[in-house]
Every structure is written in structure tokens, then in C-alpha cells.
Design a protein around this motif. Structure first.
Motif, mmCIF file in Angstrom:
data_model
loop_
_atom_site.group_PDB
_atom_site.id
_atom_site.type_symbol
_atom_site.label_atom_id
_atom_site.label_comp_id
_atom_site.label_asym_id
_atom_site.label_seq_id
_atom_site.Cartn_x
_atom_site.Cartn_y
_atom_site.Cartn_z
ATOM 1 N N GLY A 140 0.529 -1.861 -0.157
ATOM 2 C CA GLY A 140 0.013 -0.055 -0.199
ATOM 3 C C GLY A 140 1.012 1.334 -0.298
ATOM 4 N N PRO A 141 0.570 2.197 -0.304
ATOM 5 C CA PRO A 141 1.388 3.960 0.381
ATOM 6 C C PRO A 141 1.891 3.736 0.998
ATOM 7 C CG PRO A 141 -1.379 3.636 -0.405
ATOM 8 C CD PRO A 141 -0.933 2.358 -0.223
ATOM 9 N N ASP A 142 1.121 3.092 1.861
ATOM 10 C CA ASP A 142 2.801 3.315 3.685
ATOM 11 C C ASP A 142 3.054 2.326 3.755
ATOM 12 O OD1 ASP A 142 1.434 5.499 3.868
ATOM 13 O OD2 ASP A 142 -0.393 4.289 5.348
ATOM 14 N N GLY A 143 3.302 1.288 2.742
ATOM 15 C CA GLY A 143 4.401 0.576 2.568
ATOM 16 C C GLY A 143 3.512 -1.308 3.282
ATOM 17 N N PRO A 144 4.361 -2.665 2.983
ATOM 18 C CA PRO A 144 3.761 -3.381 2.952
ATOM 19 C C PRO A 144 2.469 -4.129 4.232
ATOM 20 C CG PRO A 144 5.871 -4.129 3.381
ATOM 21 C CD PRO A 144 5.746 -2.827 3.615
ATOM 22 N N TYR A 145 1.532 -5.000 3.961
ATOM 23 C CA TYR A 145 0.975 -5.498 4.572
ATOM 24 C C TYR A 145 0.279 -6.933 4.255
ATOM 25 C CZ TYR A 145 -3.004 -3.075 2.783
ATOM 26 O OH TYR A 145 -3.982 -2.563 1.736
ATOM 27 N N GLN A 146 -0.608 -7.107 5.708
ATOM 28 C CA GLN A 146 -0.993 -8.564 4.961
ATOM 29 C C GLN A 146 -2.391 -8.103 5.724
ATOM 30 O OE1 GLN A 146 -0.225 -12.587 6.045
ATOM 31 N NE2 GLN A 146 -1.657 -12.163 7.554
ATOM 32 N N ALA A 147 -3.866 -8.548 4.615
ATOM 33 C CA ALA A 147 -5.258 -8.555 4.751
ATOM 34 C C ALA A 147 -5.682 -9.923 5.140
ATOM 35 C CB ALA A 147 -5.788 -8.061 4.403
ATOM 36 N N THR A 148 -6.431 -10.358 5.878
ATOM 37 C CA THR A 148 -6.851 -11.750 5.528
ATOM 38 C C THR A 148 -9.149 -11.458 5.470
ATOM 39 O OG1 THR A 148 -7.721 -11.093 8.278
ATOM 40 C CG2 THR A 148 -4.750 -12.744 6.765
ATOM 41 N N ALA A 149 -9.251 -12.838 4.604
ATOM 42 C CA ALA A 149 -10.920 -12.589 4.237
ATOM 43 C C ALA A 149 -10.753 -14.482 4.692
ATOM 44 C CB ALA A 149 -11.375 -12.085 3.403
ATOM 45 N N ARG A 150 -12.022 -14.337 3.833
ATOM 46 C CA ARG A 150 -12.744 -16.245 3.955
ATOM 47 C C ARG A 150 -12.244 -16.434 2.595
ATOM 48 N NH1 ARG A 150 -16.578 -17.285 7.206
ATOM 49 N NH2 ARG A 150 -16.705 -19.755 6.770
ATOM 50 N N PHE A 151 -12.661 -15.306 2.288
ATOM 51 C CA PHE A 151 -12.127 -15.688 0.310
ATOM 52 C C PHE A 151 -11.807 -14.626 -0.412
ATOM 53 C CE2 PHE A 151 -16.065 -18.423 1.763
ATOM 54 C CZ PHE A 151 -15.578 -19.834 0.990
ATOM 55 N N LEU A 152 -11.363 -15.324 -1.711
ATOM 56 C CA LEU A 152 -10.445 -13.719 -1.957
ATOM 57 C C LEU A 152 -10.781 -14.279 -4.296
ATOM 58 C CD1 LEU A 152 -6.936 -12.457 -2.053
ATOM 59 C CD2 LEU A 152 -8.421 -13.260 -4.852
ATOM 60 N N VAL A 153 -10.502 -13.170 -4.233
ATOM 61 C CA VAL A 153 -11.730 -13.191 -5.707
ATOM 62 C C VAL A 153 -11.025 -11.724 -6.814
ATOM 63 C CG1 VAL A 153 -14.004 -12.483 -7.295
ATOM 64 C CG2 VAL A 153 -14.032 -13.590 -4.744
ATOM 65 N N GLY A 154 -10.209 -12.657 -7.938
ATOM 66 C CA GLY A 154 -9.462 -11.621 -8.040
ATOM 67 C C GLY A 154 -10.141 -11.576 -9.679
ATOM 68 N N CYS A 155 -10.841 -10.023 -9.751
ATOM 69 C CA CYS A 155 -11.106 -9.619 -10.308
ATOM 70 C C CYS A 155 -10.631 -8.218 -11.258
ATOM 71 C CB CYS A 155 -12.203 -8.291 -10.441
ATOM 72 S SG CYS A 155 -13.732 -9.252 -9.818
ATOM 73 N N ASP A 156 -9.510 -8.648 -11.410
ATOM 74 C CA ASP A 156 -8.125 -7.701 -12.025
ATOM 75 C C ASP A 156 -7.412 -8.029 -13.156
ATOM 76 O OD1 ASP A 156 -7.869 -11.084 -11.384
ATOM 77 O OD2 ASP A 156 -5.681 -9.780 -10.916
ATOM 78 N N GLY A 157 -8.608 -8.808 -14.430
ATOM 79 C CA GLY A 157 -8.491 -8.051 -15.194
ATOM 80 C C GLY A 157 -7.581 -9.245 -16.700
ATOM 81 N N PRO A 158 -7.547 -9.386 -17.555
ATOM 82 C CA PRO A 158 -6.306 -9.867 -18.784
ATOM 83 C C PRO A 158 -5.470 -10.962 -18.260
ATOM 84 C CG PRO A 158 -7.504 -8.152 -19.760
ATOM 85 C CD PRO A 158 -7.278 -8.291 -18.110
ATOM 86 N N ARG A 159 -4.757 -9.846 -17.821
ATOM 87 C CA ARG A 159 -3.238 -10.043 -17.222
ATOM 88 C C ARG A 159 -3.465 -11.090 -16.187
ATOM 89 N NH1 ARG A 159 0.182 -5.747 -19.860
ATOM 90 N NH2 ARG A 159 0.388 -6.545 -22.204
ATOM 91 N N SER A 160 -4.305 -11.240 -15.421
ATOM 92 C CA SER A 160 -4.434 -11.196 -13.602
ATOM 93 C C SER A 160 -3.456 -11.927 -12.791
ATOM 94 C CB SER A 160 -5.986 -12.135 -13.679
ATOM 95 O OG SER A 160 -5.992 -12.897 -12.382
ATOM 96 N N ARG A 161 -2.596 -11.946 -12.174
ATOM 97 C CA ARG A 161 -1.963 -12.394 -11.361
ATOM 98 C C ARG A 161 -2.654 -12.960 -10.478
ATOM 99 N NH1 ARG A 161 1.778 -8.347 -7.703
ATOM 100 N NH2 ARG A 161 2.850 -7.988 -9.875
ATOM 101 N N ILE A 162 -3.939 -12.731 -10.008
ATOM 102 C CA ILE A 162 -4.609 -13.831 -9.278
ATOM 103 C C ILE A 162 -4.699 -15.187 -9.594
ATOM 104 C CG2 ILE A 162 -6.547 -13.978 -7.313
ATOM 105 C CD1 ILE A 162 -4.709 -11.733 -6.269
ATOM 106 N N ARG A 163 -5.421 -15.027 -10.833
ATOM 107 C CA ARG A 163 -4.792 -16.084 -11.611
ATOM 108 C C ARG A 163 -3.655 -16.772 -12.346
ATOM 109 N NH1 ARG A 163 -6.402 -14.206 -16.527
ATOM 110 N NH2 ARG A 163 -4.132 -14.245 -17.200
ATOM 111 N N ASP A 164 -2.326 -16.233 -12.229
ATOM 112 C CA ASP A 164 -0.993 -16.694 -12.047
ATOM 113 C C ASP A 164 -0.790 -17.083 -10.904
ATOM 114 O OD1 ASP A 164 -1.013 -16.205 -14.890
ATOM 115 O OD2 ASP A 164 0.038 -13.943 -14.794
ATOM 116 N N LEU A 165 -1.051 -16.370 -10.050
ATOM 117 C CA LEU A 165 -0.493 -17.035 -8.795
ATOM 118 C C LEU A 165 -1.248 -18.284 -8.462
ATOM 119 C CD1 LEU A 165 0.059 -13.831 -6.870
ATOM 120 C CD2 LEU A 165 1.779 -15.613 -7.536
ATOM 121 N N ALA A 166 -2.621 -18.335 -8.422
ATOM 122 C CA ALA A 166 -3.022 -20.116 -8.513
ATOM 123 C C ALA A 166 -3.124 -20.687 -9.001
ATOM 124 C CB ALA A 166 -5.019 -19.378 -8.769
ATOM 125 N N ARG A 167 -2.396 -20.516 -10.578
ATOM 126 C CA ARG A 167 -1.466 -21.972 -10.387
ATOM 127 C C ARG A 167 -3.129 -22.246 -11.866
ATOM 128 N NH1 ARG A 167 3.244 -24.657 -8.629
ATOM 129 N NH2 ARG A 167 4.176 -22.560 -7.458
#
Length: 515
Positions: A140-167
Motif C-alpha cells: 500500500g501507499p504506507d508500505g507492505p501489510y497483510q489482509a485476511t478474509a474467508r475468500f479472495l476473488v480475482g477481478c484483476d483483468g486479462p493479465r490477472s496476477r491472482i489467476r497466475d498465482l493460483a496456477r
């Protein structure tokens, strides 16, 4: 946990998902790596089934008020030919001109009004997951941090990093043609008054629509706000250096027009400039344990006009199922139906857009004959309606699990006018809250009594309507019909079938939760 669902990407799909989750009582956190809303529109408006869904949420008037241009004439491109729906009283395909930055601003306002948190300038750099949670690493603007949740949804477009990281594989095709698009104005000396055609110096008259040459395709059409929308298509093998990351300029568009037409078309101003190549791709799966994909991260289509429609509808399908899983009442396999239903819907989108590729790519006499034949077929109402519904996504019928299905099951609920003891309403008004609806249209107290066991999750209504399509409709939060009782269906078959459908979609019956 920090939130219920982390949404990566604040485009139309991510923001629509945030609003739908809030309607279902879920806390979303939207993380967008770009610090500001993009000013350049990737899309010029909405079309298809999503417009009906927005009306069912009570939002369509708000979106129409934000549109700067009148509704366009109902003529839509389809692979080098045109669908002319102007003579149909009830066309299967509608469009709303709304540049994507304005659309995203509206969606973000709606999400924030409902209580969603949207953070810009926050880039998700990785994630880990276990059987209960997802932890996202964020810069983030103030540096790195961690966020936790029950689910994560990748809506990050054609070059989705989430899709790549999820293999998750993203197989498909990138077509070689380079398309350049611009909204332009031209000198009056170039226009032919009253005809809408162009008189290009050194070339002569060019009609609206598609002009094919040995070097590519030039297309243009008049905009209701004035000016022209022009596009060129060239093979990427042409000896032209293209920096895909550099913004397109008016000079680049003019150079492309010159190469395709063999003549210069003078341009005075040019806005909404974009360069792109079409792709036909679909994620092998939409879910990897607690990580899911939606929108362009899940599918890409080799034609314009349907990406936003399919992507935003993905999220409407997903939101209530995520809410059920987070609320602890989701029946077994409910969340997996997202993959089955929306993968099917995107496959239909690929089906018709790849057909458009085949229609538009050929330049020989056989290809011209195919386009001419297709154009002739589209002068008949039945195929015109069928292709229009296919583009709009209004022909989707989800393959729902039921031994005996009413023709309406799996389809988008029709907007019936309803007469109740409290006055007149409609199916669209009942869906504003995004809650499941049990709608008794035939005075069936036996079936209402069955539904009462689910009254803490399903809203129960009785009404009359003209030409009722069924005795009872069970409508999911995404406005698709989960079950319907045929007219006059006896209780000994309708009651167990209704109970089965309620259990399949809305879990085990039980008492309402305490206030």
C-alpha cells in the motif's frame, strides 16, 4: 479476519461484486493497484442482460441519467455484417452508452453507499490459503501489510496476477490482427451532407460500415453526439513497430488509416484512443479452493460489446453463493455451481464471438459470399432475434439439477406485473434487495406452507398476473428461476419437488435467527 471477501481489482466486475456482497450482508474489501480511476475508457457502454439486471436492482434509471449520449440506434456489428434491430418492437439486445470511467465511478459510489471499502493504490503481491482463510500480501501507499478474509476473488483483468498465482491455466488464442479505435471529428469538407458517408481526398466516397482492402479493414459510424467512431484492423505481421505499453496517439491512428486505405483521412480531434488485439481465452477453472476468478480474469472474447456484460453477470451469480458459504448455510456444492454456470455462460460468449472471427477475417470471394449470405439471413426476424439474444446473453438457460424441469427453470425471471393485496408491483421490484423470492401466482397455500420452513432466507409473496407462466416461481437472488410449478400441478408432485429445490439452493430449513 480483516474482512469476509477480498476483491482484487476495482473495475466493473470487482465493484459490482462489492455491491452484491453488501446486499447479501457480507463485508468486502476492494484492493486496486492503480492510485486513481483510469481516465481513458476501455469500453463505451453496457449492453445485453446486465441492463435488465440493473433494472431489477433499481439502478438502471441512475445509470441512464449518467449517460451523456442518447441511446444508439439498434444496429450492432457482428463479424463484418450488421444486425439491424430497429424495426423490432421488443428487440432482444439493447445498449446504453456510458464510458467506462463514468461506469466505474457510478459502481464505486453504489458500493460505498452500501458500506463497501474500496482502497486504491493497494497492490496484492501474493496470497496464501488454508482450509478456513486466505491471507493476501498487499503493498500500500504506507508500505507492505497483510489482509485476511474467508475468500479472495480475482477481478484483476486479462493479465490477472491472482489467476497466475493460483496456477489456473488460461488457454486460448491471441489473434494476429491489431485493432485501433478512435472517436474523432473530421473537417466538413470530408463529409457528404445528409448521407453520413465520407469523401476521402485521393480515394473518393466511403460508406459507413466496413471497407476492406488488401491491407486490412477500415470501419466507421456516426455518433449521436456528433463525430465518428473509426476503427482500423491490420495484421500484426505488417512492418510496423508497436509499443503495446505506450498510449495510442492520433498520429498512430492516422498512419494506420493511411496504410489500410492508401489515402489520408484528415482528423481534427481524436478521443477514446485505444489499440488492442482480440483474444479467445477461458480459465480452465474459476475456483482454486478459497480463491475465485470473475470478469476478464476468467475469460476474454474476440469481439467487442460483451465483456462487461458477461463479467458483471459473473459477480451477480457469485455474490449470493459466497454469502451463503460465509453465513454457514450453504448447501453442499452450492459454491461449485458458480463454476458450472458461469463457465457455461462464457463458453456461449466464446461460441458467438469466435463465429464473428470466422466471418470477419476472410478477404477472398468465398469470405465475401459468406458475409453476404449471413447478412441475408439476418433480414429475417427469427434468426435476427436469435443472434441478438445470443449476443445479449438473454438466451442462457443454466442446466439445473432436476429430474422434471419446467421450461422456465434456469432462465432469467420475466418481469411480470403483479397484483397483490397491497397494490401493484413487479418481479423487478421484488428483486431490488437481491433476496430469494417464492412467488405464488395461483393461490397455492399448500406450496406456501412448504416454503414457510425457509422464510428466514426466502421472501414469500402471493400475487396475480395476466397469463401466468406457472403456478409458482422460486427465484434466486441473481434473478434466475430455480424451480417452477406447472399450471395446475398436483401437490403430491409439486410439494416434494419444491422442498428438494429449496434444500438444494438454500440449505436445510430451520427457525429464523433471533433479532
Amino acid at each position: 479476519m480483516d474482512t469476509d471477501v477480498i476483491i482484487v481489482g476495482a473495475g466493473p466486475a470487482g465493484l459490482m461484486l462489492a455491491s452484491e456482497l453488501r446486499l447479501a450482508g457480507v463485508e468486502p474489501l476492494v484492493l486496486e493497484r492503480q492510485p486513481e480511476l483510469a481516465a481513458t475508457p476501455k469500453a463505451g457502454g453496457l449492453g445485453g442482460q446486465i441492463l435488465q439486471l440493473l433494472r431489477y436492482r433499481g439502478l438502471l434509471d441512475r445509470f441512464e441519467a449518467a449517460s451523456t449520449n442518447p441511446r444508439p440506434a439498434l444496429r450492432f456489428p457482428f463479424g463484418g455484417v450488421h444486425l439491424d434491430l430497429t424495426h423490432l418492437a421488443d428487440p432482444p439486445l439493447l445498449a446504453l452508452p456510458l464510458p467506462q470511467p463514468r461506469l466505474e465511478r457510478l459502481l464505486e459510489e453504489r458500493a460505498r453507499e452500501l458500506g463497501a471499502e474500496v482502497l486504491r493504490g493497494h497492490e496484492v503481491t501474493g496470497f496464501s490459503q488454508n482450509d478456513a482463510t486466505v491471507a493476501a500480501g498487499v503493498l500500500g501507499p504506507d508500505g507492505p501489510y497483510q489482509a485476511t478474509a474467508r475468500f479472495l476473488v480475482g477481478c484483476d483483468g486479462p493479465r490477472s496476477r491472482i489467476r497466475d498465482l493460483a496456477r489456473i491455466p488460461f488457454p486460448g488464442t491471441t489473434y494476429p490482427e491489431v485493432n485501433r479505435l478512435g472517436q474523432v471529428t473530421v473537417p466538413e469538407s470530408v463529409t457528404l451532407p445528409g448521407q453520413g458517408d465520407l469523401d476521402v481526398p485521393g480515394l473518393g466516397r466511403i460508406s459507413q460500415g466496413f471497407t476492406r482492402t488488401d491491407r486490412g479493414v477500415f470501419a466507421f459510424g456516426s455518433l449521436t453526439s456528433g463525430g465518428l467512431l473509426v476503427q482500423t484492423t491490420e495484421d500484426s505481421s505488417a512492418e510496423v513497430e508497436v509499443d503495446e505499453d505506450a498510449p495510442m496517439t492520433r498520429t498512430e491512428l492516422q498512419d494506420s488509416i493511411r496504410r489500410v486505405l492508401g489515402a489520408d483521412l484528415p482528423l481534427e480531434d481524436a478521443t477514446r484512443l485505444s489499440r488492442y488485439q482480440f483474444q479467445a481465452r477461458q480459465a480452465a477453472r474459476y475456483r482454486e479452493r478459497r480463491v475465485l476468478l470473475a470478469g476478464d480474469a476468467a475469460h476474454l472474447f474476440p469481439a467487442t460489446g460483451i465483456g462487461l456484460n458477461v463479467g458483471m453477470l459473473d459477480t451477480v451469480n457469485l455474490a449470493w453463493k459466497l454469502a451463503a458459504a460465509i453465513g454457514g448455510w450453504a448447501p453442499p456444492g452450492l459454491l461449485d455451481t458458480y463454476q458450472g454456470e458461469r463457465h457455461f455462460a462464457a463458453a456461449r460468449g466464446l461460441f458467438q464471438t469466435q463465429a464473428q472471427v470466422a466471418l470477419r477475417r476472410g478477404h477472398d470471394p468465398a469470405a465475401e459470399a459468406l458475409r453476404d449470405l449471413f447478412g441475408e439471413l439476418l433480414t429475417d426476424e427469427q434468426p435476427l432475434r436469435r443472434i441478438g439474444a445470443l449476443i445479449a446473453g438473454t438466451d442462457i438457460r443454466y442446466p439445473l439439477p432436476s429430474a422434471s424441469q419446467h421450461p422456465l427453470t434456469g432462465t432469467f425471471a420475466p418481469d411480470l406485473i403483479l397484483r397483490t393485496s397491497e397494490g401493484t408491483t413487479s418481479v423487478a421490484e421484488l428483486m431490488h434487495t437481491a433476496r430469494p423470492v417464492f412467488l405464488d401466482l395461483a393461490g397455492r397455500p399448500d406450496l406456501r406452507e412448504t416454503a414457510r420452513d425457509w422464510r428466514h432466507r426466502v421472501d414469500i409473496y402471493s400475487a396475480e398476473t395476466d397469463h401466468r407462466p406457472a403456478d409458482v416461481l422460486l427465484i434466486r437472488p441473481d434473478a434466475y428461476i430455480a424451480w417452477a410449478a406447472t399450471t395446475g400441478e398436483p401437490a403430491d408432485t409439486a410439494e416434494p419437488a419444491l422442498r428438494e429445490a429449496l434444500s438444494y439452493w438454500f440449505g436445510v430449513p430451520g427457525p429464523a435467527p433471533p433479532n
